[in-house]
Design a protein around this motif. Structure first.
Motif, PDB file in Angstrom:
ATOM      1  N   VAL A 107      42.858  30.340  32.123  1.00 12.05           N
ATOM      2  CA  VAL A 107      42.963  31.690  32.649  1.00 12.05           C
ATOM      3  C   VAL A 107      44.319  31.853  33.319  1.00 12.05           C
ATOM      4  O   VAL A 107      44.735  31.014  34.119  1.00 12.05           O
ATOM      5  CB  VAL A 107      41.826  31.956  33.663  1.00 12.05           C
ATOM      6  N   ARG A 159      46.631  39.990  40.845  1.00  9.15           N
ATOM      7  CA  ARG A 159      45.567  39.338  40.082  1.00  9.15           C
ATOM      8  C   ARG A 159      45.050  40.257  38.978  1.00  9.15           C
ATOM      9  O   ARG A 159      44.863  39.833  37.844  1.00  9.15           O
ATOM     10  CB  ARG A 159      44.435  38.933  41.028  1.00  9.15           C
ATOM     11  N   LYS A 160      44.865  41.527  39.301  1.00  4.06           N
ATOM     12  CA  LYS A 160      44.405  42.487  38.298  1.00  4.06           C
ATOM     13  C   LYS A 160      45.469  42.677  37.219  1.00  4.06           C
ATOM     14  O   LYS A 160      45.151  42.760  36.029  1.00  4.06           O
ATOM     15  CB  LYS A 160      44.074  43.831  38.958  1.00  4.06           C
ATOM     16  N   ASN A 163      45.340  39.630  34.887  1.00  5.90           N
ATOM     17  CA  ASN A 163      44.125  39.686  34.063  1.00  5.90           C
ATOM     18  C   ASN A 163      44.228  40.761  32.987  1.00  5.90           C
ATOM     19  O   ASN A 163      43.830  40.551  31.837  1.00  5.90           O
ATOM     20  CB  ASN A 163      42.903  39.965  34.947  1.00  5.90           C
ATOM     21  N   GLN A 193      46.507  39.590  30.202  1.00  8.48           N
ATOM     22  CA  GLN A 193      45.860  38.620  29.317  1.00  8.48           C
ATOM     23  C   GLN A 193      44.881  39.324  28.383  1.00  8.48           C
ATOM     24  O   GLN A 193      44.802  38.995  27.197  1.00  8.48           O
ATOM     25  CB  GLN A 193      45.155  37.541  30.126  1.00  8.48           C
TER      26      GLN A 193
END
Length: 321
Positions: A11, A202-203, A206, A209
């Protein structure tokens, strides 16, 4: 799909987590002050306050890595107070770690994430524990709202307030990761990622990705599809139609956002709040819209039906004179 994007890979929020304070983006004033504490071997108890995804945990772990190097895991205890709220956690796990023997360092670090979720009794116990073990333990507390931390704890800590990351800091990290992962991002795709992240690194990672696993170039359409974010122009059009008195047309856009695009009511409220001052509204209109947004946000928070409340918001705007 490139090898780095193949299923089962790490991740990215962990893969690209900062390894040192120098790699923490957007908070240079905070990290430079902490660096001076480390250099002088005089780290105080710390309290990090700010919204999610802005680097509080990353900064805490980076502090441990800079002080302890490869031995940081043995000298760094991480607890999440939202999972372990009770007084027994403070009395047992924290005290056990603080009492255990270690060598080579003046102190160990206990990192208590989401400390504002601790009960009042647990915070009182924590205050006493901070006093009892101040000779060999340093505490780093992380929270979203420092007002929920009791004053005796705040007065024992050096408080750092983490603001949402700037668009430039988010874009810089997205661009670096995209380059490393061989992902092609067009300009409107970058703008969409920055907009949907709203200062939350972080968002942003994510979302990158998620968008990067699809074939082709990451563009605006791809980003809004994978992030379930409404386009800013759709929100603006909906508000303007309501203010112009066309409730039916505004309600139609809202219905599309909620039912066809599956966007949560709370997310629509957040986008409205972030964008009000970017609309071509008079000061009076903007103030009225903000008042209606605040009322609707409260009602959603206490569990009211989101579609009913959002339609009521639009109806209120349409009736505004």
């Amino acid at each position: 799909m490139s090898e780095s994007q193949a299923p089962g890979r790490e991740v990215w929020i962990e893969k690209y987590r900062p390894q040192s304070l120098d790699e923490v983006l957007g908070h240079e004033q905070i990290t430079s002050r902490i660096e001076s504490y480390i250099e002088k071997n005089d780290l105080p108890h710390l309290l990090f306050a700010g919204p999610p995804g802005v680097g509080k945990t990353a900064t805490s772990v980076s502090i441990a890595k800079e002080i302890y190097g490869d031995e940081w895991r043995e000298n760094f205890l991480e607890l999440n107070a939202s999972d372990e709220r009770g007084i027994d956690v403070v009395r047992d796990r924290i005290k056990s770690f603080a009492r255990s023997s270690f060598g080579g360092y003046n102190y160990r670090i206990i990192f208590l994430d989401e400390a504002d979720a601790l009960t009042s009794d647990a915070q009182s116990a924590l205050r006493r524990t901070m006093e009892q073990f101040s000779h060999n333990t340093r505490f780093i507390l992380s929270c979203n709202y420092s007002s929920k931390i009791i004053d005796p704890i705040q007065s024992r800590c050096t408080v750092f307030r983490f603001s949402p990351l700037s668009d430039e800091a988010v874009a810089e990290q997205i661009d670096r990761i995209a380059t490393n992962e061989g992902i092609d991002i067009v300009e409107d795709g970058m703008d969409a990622l920055v907009y949907s992240a709203a200062g939350d690194m972080r968002k942003a990672i994510n979302d990158l990705q998620a968008a990067g696993t699809l074939d082709g170039t990451v563009d605006e359409e791809t980003v809004y599809a994978v992030t379930s974010t409404a386009r800013p122009e759709e929100i603006k059009k909906m508000v303007q139609l309501a203010l112009d008195g066309d409730f039916t047309a505004a309600r139609s856009i809202l219905d599309t956002l909620l039912t066809e695009e599956g966007i949560a009511g709370g997310d629509i409220i957040d986008q409205l709040h972030r964008s009000v001052w970017e609309y071509d509204l008079s000061d009076r209109e903007a103030v009225y819209v903000m008042d209606r947004i605040g009322e609707t946000d409260y009602r959603l928070t206490v569990g009211a039906n989101e579609q009913v409340q959002l339609e009521a918001l639009l109806a209120g705007l349409a009736l505004e004179e």
